[in-house]
Design a protein around this motif. Sequence first.
Motif, PDB file in Angstrom:
ATOM      1  N   THR A   1      38.670  -7.349   8.085  1.00 28.41           N
ATOM      2  CA  THR A   1      38.116  -8.045   6.922  1.00 28.41           C
ATOM      3  C   THR A   1      36.683  -7.625   6.658  1.00 28.41           C
ATOM      4  O   THR A   1      36.229  -7.627   5.507  1.00 28.41           O
ATOM      5  CB  THR A   1      38.183  -9.567   7.142  1.00 28.41           C
ATOM      6  OG1 THR A   1      39.498  -9.928   7.570  1.00 28.41           O
ATOM      7  CG2 THR A   1      37.861 -10.313   5.860  1.00 28.41           C
ATOM      8  N   GLU A   2      35.960  -7.252   7.698  1.00 32.02           N
ATOM      9  CA  GLU A   2      34.553  -6.850   7.537  1.00 32.02           C
ATOM     10  C   GLU A   2      34.410  -5.378   7.174  1.00 32.02           C
ATOM     11  O   GLU A   2      33.298  -4.927   6.875  1.00 32.02           O
ATOM     12  CB  GLU A   2      33.787  -7.134   8.830  1.00 32.02           C
ATOM     13  CG  GLU A   2      33.795  -8.589   9.272  1.00 32.02           C
ATOM     14  CD  GLU A   2      33.305  -9.534   8.192  1.00 32.02           C
ATOM     15  OE1 GLU A   2      32.273  -9.233   7.562  1.00 32.02           O
ATOM     16  OE2 GLU A   2      33.966 -10.567   7.964  1.00 32.02           O
ATOM     17  N   ALA A   3      35.497  -4.627   7.219  1.00 26.85           N
ATOM     18  CA  ALA A   3      35.451  -3.198   6.893  1.00 26.85           C
ATOM     19  C   ALA A   3      35.660  -2.985   5.395  1.00 26.85           C
ATOM     20  O   ALA A   3      36.151  -3.867   4.680  1.00 26.85           O
ATOM     21  CB  ALA A   3      36.518  -2.453   7.681  1.00 26.85           C
ATOM     22  N   ALA A   4      35.321  -1.804   4.927  1.00 25.02           N
ATOM     23  CA  ALA A   4      35.609  -1.442   3.540  1.00 25.02           C
ATOM     24  C   ALA A   4      37.097  -1.164   3.387  1.00 25.02           C
ATOM     25  O   ALA A   4      37.779  -0.834   4.368  1.00 25.02           O
ATOM     26  CB  ALA A   4      34.791  -0.218   3.137  1.00 25.02           C
ATOM     27  N   PRO A   5      37.632  -1.275   2.175  1.00 32.27           N
ATOM     28  CA  PRO A   5      39.043  -0.938   1.972  1.00 32.27           C
ATOM     29  C   PRO A   5      39.339   0.492   2.438  1.00 32.27           C
ATOM     30  O   PRO A   5      38.493   1.377   2.329  1.00 32.27           O
ATOM     31  CB  PRO A   5      39.218  -1.084   0.458  1.00 32.27           C
ATOM     32  CG  PRO A   5      38.166  -2.062   0.052  1.00 32.27           C
ATOM     33  CD  PRO A   5      36.995  -1.784   0.940  1.00 32.27           C
TER      34      PRO A   5
ATOM     35  N   TRP B   1      40.158   1.215   5.626  1.00 34.16           N
ATOM     36  CA  TRP B   1      39.767   1.381   7.029  1.00 34.16           C
ATOM     37  C   TRP B   1      40.917   1.963   7.852  1.00 34.16           C
ATOM     38  O   TRP B   1      42.092   1.829   7.505  1.00 34.16           O
ATOM     39  CB  TRP B   1      39.333   0.045   7.620  1.00 34.16           C
ATOM     40  CG  TRP B   1      40.413  -1.000   7.650  1.00 34.16           C
ATOM     41  CD1 TRP B   1      40.709  -1.919   6.680  1.00 34.16           C
ATOM     42  CD2 TRP B   1      41.370  -1.226   8.701  1.00 34.16           C
ATOM     43  NE1 TRP B   1      41.775  -2.697   7.055  1.00 34.16           N
ATOM     44  CE2 TRP B   1      42.199  -2.291   8.288  1.00 34.16           C
ATOM     45  CE3 TRP B   1      41.602  -0.626   9.937  1.00 34.16           C
ATOM     46  CZ2 TRP B   1      43.248  -2.784   9.076  1.00 34.16           C
ATOM     47  CZ3 TRP B   1      42.647  -1.103  10.726  1.00 34.16           C
ATOM     48  CH2 TRP B   1      43.455  -2.169  10.298  1.00 34.16           C
ATOM     49  N   ASP B   2      40.556   2.620   8.941  1.00 31.77           N
ATOM     50  CA  ASP B   2      41.532   3.104   9.905  1.00 31.77           C
ATOM     51  C   ASP B   2      40.965   2.911  11.308  1.00 31.77           C
ATOM     52  O   ASP B   2      39.885   2.322  11.475  1.00 31.77           O
ATOM     53  CB  ASP B   2      41.911   4.564   9.633  1.00 31.77           C
ATOM     54  CG  ASP B   2      40.705   5.503   9.640  1.00 31.77           C
ATOM     55  OD1 ASP B   2      39.638   5.105  10.158  1.00 31.77           O
ATOM     56  OD2 ASP B   2      40.836   6.630   9.143  1.00 31.77           O
ATOM     57  N   ASP B   3      41.657   3.405  12.305  1.00 33.18           N
ATOM     58  CA  ASP B   3      41.185   3.232  13.680  1.00 33.18           C
ATOM     59  C   ASP B   3      39.783   3.803  13.872  1.00 33.18           C
ATOM     60  O   ASP B   3      38.947   3.215  14.568  1.00 33.18           O
ATOM     61  CB  ASP B   3      42.146   3.914  14.658  1.00 33.18           C
ATOM     62  CG  ASP B   3      43.441   3.144  14.852  1.00 33.18           C
ATOM     63  OD1 ASP B   3      43.631   2.102  14.179  1.00 33.18           O
ATOM     64  OD2 ASP B   3      44.262   3.587  15.678  1.00 33.18           O
ATOM     65  N   ALA B   4      39.520   4.938  13.263  1.00 35.79           N
ATOM     66  CA  ALA B   4      38.209   5.568  13.426  1.00 35.79           C
ATOM     67  C   ALA B   4      37.095   4.688  12.862  1.00 35.79           C
ATOM     68  O   ALA B   4      35.977   4.674  13.391  1.00 35.79           O
ATOM     69  CB  ALA B   4      38.203   6.940  12.747  1.00 35.79           C
ATOM     70  N   THR B   5      37.400   3.965  11.791  1.00 37.33           N
ATOM     71  CA  THR B   5      36.405   3.071  11.188  1.00 37.33           C
ATOM     72  C   THR B   5      35.975   1.997  12.172  1.00 37.33           C
ATOM     73  O   THR B   5      34.781   1.674  12.296  1.00 37.33           O
ATOM     74  CB  THR B   5      36.992   2.387   9.937  1.00 37.33           C
ATOM     75  OG1 THR B   5      37.559   3.365   9.065  1.00 37.33           O
ATOM     76  CG2 THR B   5      35.917   1.612   9.205  1.00 37.33           C
ATOM     77  N   LEU B   6      36.932   1.430  12.857  1.00 39.91           N
ATOM     78  CA  LEU B   6      36.671   0.276  13.715  1.00 39.91           C
ATOM     79  C   LEU B   6      36.322   0.654  15.156  1.00 39.91           C
ATOM     80  O   LEU B   6      35.798  -0.169  15.902  1.00 39.91           O
ATOM     81  CB  LEU B   6      37.902  -0.638  13.733  1.00 39.91           C
ATOM     82  CG  LEU B   6      38.446  -1.107  12.379  1.00 39.91           C
ATOM     83  CD1 LEU B   6      39.632  -2.047  12.598  1.00 39.91           C
ATOM     84  CD2 LEU B   6      37.381  -1.774  11.536  1.00 39.91           C
ATOM     85  N   ALA B   7      36.597   1.895  15.536  1.00 40.01           N
ATOM     86  CA  ALA B   7      36.502   2.304  16.938  1.00 40.01           C
ATOM     87  C   ALA B   7      35.166   1.996  17.602  1.00 40.01           C
ATOM     88  O   ALA B   7      35.146   1.439  18.715  1.00 40.01           O
ATOM     89  CB  ALA B   7      36.827   3.790  17.065  1.00 40.01           C
TER      90      ALA B   7
ATOM     91  N   SER C   1      46.978  -1.481  15.539  1.00 37.88           N
ATOM     92  CA  SER C   1      45.677  -0.859  15.750  1.00 37.88           C
ATOM     93  C   SER C   1      45.043  -1.376  17.037  1.00 37.88           C
ATOM     94  O   SER C   1      44.528  -0.603  17.857  1.00 37.88           O
ATOM     95  CB  SER C   1      44.766  -1.140  14.550  1.00 37.88           C
ATOM     96  OG  SER C   1      43.524  -0.488  14.684  1.00 37.88           O
ATOM     97  N   ALA C   2      45.079  -2.681  17.244  1.00 36.97           N
ATOM     98  CA  ALA C   2      44.501  -3.268  18.445  1.00 36.97           C
ATOM     99  C   ALA C   2      45.224  -2.790  19.699  1.00 36.97           C
ATOM    100  O   ALA C   2      44.609  -2.570  20.749  1.00 36.97           O
ATOM    101  CB  ALA C   2      44.542  -4.790  18.354  1.00 36.97           C
ATOM    102  N   GLN C   3      46.539  -2.594  19.597  1.00 36.99           N
ATOM    103  CA  GLN C   3      47.285  -2.054  20.729  1.00 36.99           C
ATOM    104  C   GLN C   3      46.797  -0.647  21.080  1.00 36.99           C
ATOM    105  O   GLN C   3      46.657  -0.298  22.255  1.00 36.99           O
ATOM    106  CB  GLN C   3      48.784  -2.023  20.389  1.00 36.99           C
ATOM    107  CG  GLN C   3      49.432  -3.397  20.281  1.00 36.99           C
ATOM    108  CD  GLN C   3      49.831  -3.965  21.623  1.00 36.99           C
ATOM    109  OE1 GLN C   3      49.823  -3.280  22.632  1.00 36.99           O
ATOM    110  NE2 GLN C   3      50.181  -5.244  21.642  1.00 36.99           N
TER     111      GLN C   3
END
Length: 285
Positions: A204-208, A210-216, A252-254
């Motif tokens: 929710t805090e990421a830009a539209p 997003w992928d794993d690299a965005t959140l990593a 993604s969390a997995q």
Amino acid sequence: MSDLIDAHQHYWDPARGDYGWLTPSLSALYRVFVPADLAPLRASCGVARTVVVQAAPTVEETRWLLDLARDEPSIAGVVGWVPLDDPHAAALIAELAREPKLRGVRPMLQDLPDDDWIAKADTARAVDALIAHDLAFDALVFTRHEAALATFLARHPALRVVIDHGAKPPIAAGGERGYAAWARAIARFAQFPQVHCKLSGLATEAAPGWDDATLAPWVAHLLATFGPQRLMWGSDWPVLNLNGDYERWHASAQRFTKALSSDERAAVFGGNAAAFYRLGADPAG
């Protein structure tokens, strides 16, 4: 991995009228969400039980959630709301604690006009009541609440506290300064042994897009500071629907936790939530 638990999700009915933030402009969210809506998503991801968290700053909504939970086996616990600075808060907590599925409270700190409220408000009697009834405290905060929450944590070492949504990091904004300030706050919170953190709300805090690299990098810091013994996965559904979906975030969390041992992954995806919220064993399992 047995007894997967979603440590953070919501149910609501806009017709109740006490969700000030929930307006028709949030078209993806402005409808009724109840256990039947989540059931197929839980089944797809193997999630047995959930912790339902308040979404309105009213005791009435807390009672509604407890009523919903009473005959719904998938609801393992409810995190409700009470006016912590009210002179009668301790008595109210004692009353609500008679419901066995009440597992904690959340004051929605992010929405209060005073970022220092949690450090300044007279909440001592309410906190003593939470401790006496073995209830937890959900901290819904941003980086800007760091100093005030740290003061509160130092004052109440016996209170179990969990940081919701990794303190809502500024992922969409990006930038080294925002990351550094958030990372410092997370590291400071993690120094308190009674504090856990939820691996939730990041999409929710990421830009539209997003992928794993965005959140990593954000997930990596949460794992590095809190470790797999104090981190618990949550969906933040249906708020998650604003910028993702249940199955995608779960997958993604997995992937983010695939390097952990099987015991560590079991802790993140259920064991830690069960222990922190005192949920007990799954009656269906």
